[in-house]
Design an enzyme around this catalytic site. Structure first.
Site, PDB file in Angstrom:
ATOM      1  N   PRO A 373       0.821  -1.210   0.000  1.00 45.57           N
ATOM      2  CA  PRO A 373       0.000   0.000   0.000  1.00 45.57           C
ATOM      3  C   PRO A 373       0.858   1.265   0.000  1.00 45.57           C
ATOM      4  O   PRO A 373       2.016   1.253   0.435  1.00 45.57           O
ATOM      5  CB  PRO A 373      -0.807  -0.112   1.303  1.00 45.57           C
ATOM      6  CG  PRO A 373      -0.672  -1.528   1.745  1.00 45.57           C
ATOM      7  CD  PRO A 373       0.616  -2.031   1.209  1.00 45.57           C
ATOM      8  N   LYS A 378       8.299   2.650   1.055  1.00 44.14           N
ATOM      9  CA  LYS A 378       9.108   2.128  -0.052  1.00 44.14           C
ATOM     10  C   LYS A 378      10.091   3.176  -0.583  1.00 44.14           C
ATOM     11  O   LYS A 378      11.276   2.895  -0.757  1.00 44.14           O
ATOM     12  CB  LYS A 378       8.173   1.647  -1.174  1.00 44.14           C
ATOM     13  CG  LYS A 378       7.247   0.504  -0.753  1.00 44.14           C
ATOM     14  CD  LYS A 378       6.402  -0.003  -1.892  1.00 44.14           C
ATOM     15  CE  LYS A 378       5.351   0.994  -2.345  1.00 44.14           C
ATOM     16  NZ  LYS A 378       4.323   1.240  -1.309  1.00 44.14           N
ATOM     17  N   GLU A 502       8.391   3.254  -9.615  1.00 40.97           N
ATOM     18  CA  GLU A 502       7.184   3.456 -10.428  1.00 40.97           C
ATOM     19  C   GLU A 502       7.527   4.061 -11.782  1.00 40.97           C
ATOM     20  O   GLU A 502       6.902   5.033 -12.227  1.00 40.97           O
ATOM     21  CB  GLU A 502       6.210   4.378  -9.675  1.00 40.97           C
ATOM     22  CG  GLU A 502       5.627   3.774  -8.418  1.00 40.97           C
ATOM     23  CD  GLU A 502       4.621   2.667  -8.717  1.00 40.97           C
ATOM     24  OE1 GLU A 502       4.122   2.608  -9.835  1.00 40.97           O
ATOM     25  OE2 GLU A 502       4.375   1.853  -7.822  1.00 40.97           O
TER      26      GLU A 502
END
Length: 596
Positions: A373, A378, A502
């Site tokens: 989540p 991270k 990402e």
């Protein structure tokens, strides 16, 4: 090492100037020229006295004219040289200060930038140093020559007529009673002005750098309102400063003019009684003017000095802030060993843990994915791997050695980082791909990296090719193009450790295909850590870590986590199958292709 003095006193200012190591020869020459100019000026009233007392057509000959011309020329030449040299020294001092501040800011740790706005730091480099330069270039010479002029004039006046001189000196305590309290008030106003200027600069920098967000949000009225508040605050502080100057200069001028009237009246009486000659009275008045003019300049000098002392305080505070040491430690040539994270704990604020007791190993040459989540820590983990921050507890090792044992520059040279939106600097495509690399990069190396990043083709479609300007933060390029240039930059660095945050999440499907191909080239043979929200991009990773609330709650392959971790299975059902009506067995995969 700069001595720590942050109370804004005069000794701090003097010490800061010494630290910049200005040219002593030029400064000495400037002071010498100013002294010559002042001394020459001290003899002119004496010459005038003799001229008035013994004036006749016969006495006013060619030699007299030549002496006057030479005296005035000597003053002008000496004054010109003095002003030029002091300006040179002032520019030298401010350039040195700016270099030191720039080097300091570039070497500050990321934590410093978390707590300080960019505009404030810009104000330190530009505005505060300019205040110091202005004092040195425009006011220091008038103060030095003023001291000489006043001292010399008083000595000569005591010789001419000590009674009138003592009357004149009675005004000194009165002047100090005006200057000292107003000077203290000016210190407060100056500090407030500099603080407000820094905050206003920070606000304007932030708004203009995010102008697209402002416009898309129809926030122009809001930002205008916020900006006008800062402008009004600066206006009010400027008015206060004007009030102080409006009190200081006229009051000093009033005292000086009253003194001049008294001296002329009292001197006229002494001339009529024969105690003083007409020439001596004229000389006395001229010397009085040589005292009055520097006194008026002193008020300006002390005003600027208060500003400079406030600027000095801020500059010294910046120069004393702790910076990163890029060279200390062992040189790391190859980072091929596994990354071992042991008992890693970290918090930005005390008693508010972001990461808690992380333990895992990222094997050399393998792909480790980190999922979970949002807000799980991270990106913070990546920041610790980059050594932007130091762990609160635990350590990160490369093989058997702590990464802190390596020099910061050599450690970061081993890391390639590709974020969700690869940042670009204003400049050309070539400059962005080669950014941060030392030495000359050949065309073959540049083109090879761009081809592997699937960027070469679209770059050549621009009229200027690799010399195309990308605009501020790469705004002239699409998101996919910026990502591929970021990947080309990482490829050119040839890092051994790759961190992807990402890297494809914000792209359209066509751009994502190109970027995924480029990332496969980039990951080949490198230790890779991938942050991903979409499991489809990392299910083939050699190891997947599931992070939530700063903890690793599961690790293994996709199939292992699917069998053992409930929340991971929930993520997989939502993202890979989109329906809980399908059997969980359909989510298990055979590893057939690399990640991304």
């Amino acid at each position: 090492m700069l001595k720590k003095q942050t109370d804004g006193d005069l000794s701090s200012f003097i010490y800061l100037i010494k630290e910049t190591n200005p040219s002593k020869s030029k400064l000495s020459c400037a002071i010498f020229m100013s002294t010559i100019m002042t001394i020459v000026g001290l003899f002119i009233p004496l010459f005038t006295k003799n001229l008035v007392d013994h004036f006749s057509i016969h006495s006013f000959n060619q030699n007299t004219v030549m002496i006057l011309v030479i005296a005035f020329l000597a003053q002008a030449i000496a004054g010109g040289f003095s002003i030029y040299l002091l300006n040179y020294v002032g520019q030298e001092v401010v350039a040195n200060m700016r270099e030191r501040l720039l080097a300091k800011f570039l070497h500050f740790p990321i934590a410093y930038f978390d707590n300080h706005q960019t505009g404030e730091m810009t104000s330190r480099i530009i505005n505060d140093t300019a205040i110091v330069k202005n004092l040195i270039s425009n006011h220091l010479t008038s103060f030095a020559t003023g001291v000489i002029s006043i001292t010399g004039s008083i000595v000569i006046l005591l010789i001419i007529d000590w009674k009138m001189t003592m009357i004149m000196l009675c005004t000194v305590p009165l002047s100090l009673c005006i200057l000292l309290p107003l000077g203290k008030k000016m210190v407060q106003v100056s500090r407030g002005t500099q603080d407000e200027t820094a905050q206003f600069s920070a606000k304007v920098t932030q708004v203009l750098s995010e102008i697209r967000l402002v416009k898309s949000s129809n926030a122009e009225p809001l930002e205008y309102q916020n900006g006008t508040k800062g402008i009004q605050n600066l206006f009010q502080l400027g008015v206060k400063e004007g009030k102080i100057q409006a009190l200081t200069s006229p009051l000093i001028s009033l005292i000086m003019m009253a003194l001049l009237v008294v001296i002329i009246g009292y001197g006229g009486m002494r001339v009529s009684s024969g105690a003083l000659s007409a020439g001596e009275l004229v000389a006395f008045i001229l010397y009085l003017i040589q005292i009055i003019m520097p006194m008026a300049q002193f008020s300006t000098f002390f005003t600027q000095l208060q500003k400079a002392k406030g600027a000095t305080e801020r500059i010294i505070n910046a120069l004393h802030s702790k910076e990163e040491n890029h060279q200390s430690g062992t040189i790391l040539n190859k980072a091929t060993k596994p990354l071992i994270i042991k008992d890693l704990t970290f918090s930005y604020e005390e008693n508010k843990l972001v990461l808690q007791q992380l333990n895992f190993t990222a094997d050399g040459g393998k792909i480790t994915a980190i999922v979970g989540p949002s807000g799980g820590g991270k990106t913070t983990l990546f920041s610790l791997l980059e050594r932007y921050y130091r762990p609160s507890h635990g350590e990160i090792r490369l093989g058997d050695l702590s990464i802190c044992s390596f020099s910061l520059s050599s450690w970061r040279s081993q890391i390639g980082y590709v974020s969700q939106e690869s940042p670009l600097v204003s400049g050309t495509i070539r400059e962005n791909i080669c950014y941060g690399l030392q030495g000359k990069i050949s065309e073959e190396e540049l083109h090879h990296a761009a081809k592997l990043a699937y960027a070469h083709q679209f770059i050549l479609q621009f009229p200027n090719g690799y010399e195309t300007e990308v605009g501020e933060r790469g705004i002239k390029l699409s998101g996919g193009q910026r990502q591929r240039i970021g990947i080309a930059r990482a490829l050119l660095r040839n890092p051994q450790i790759l961190m992807l945050d990402e890297a494809t999440s914000s792209l359209d499907s066509k751009s994502e295909i190109y970027v995924q191909k480029a990332l496969k080239n980039l990951m080949n043979g490198r230790t890779t850590l991938v942050i991903a929200h979409r499991l489809s991009t990392v299910i083939d990773a050699d190891k997947i870590l599931f992070m939530e609330n700063g903890k690793i709650t599961g690790q293994g392959t996709h199939n292992e986590l699917l069998a053992s971790h409930d929340l991971y299975r929930e993520f997989a059902v939502e993202q890979l199958q989109l329906s809980k009506n399908h059997p969980p067995e359909s989510l298990y995969i055979e590893k057939t292709s690399p990640v991304l």
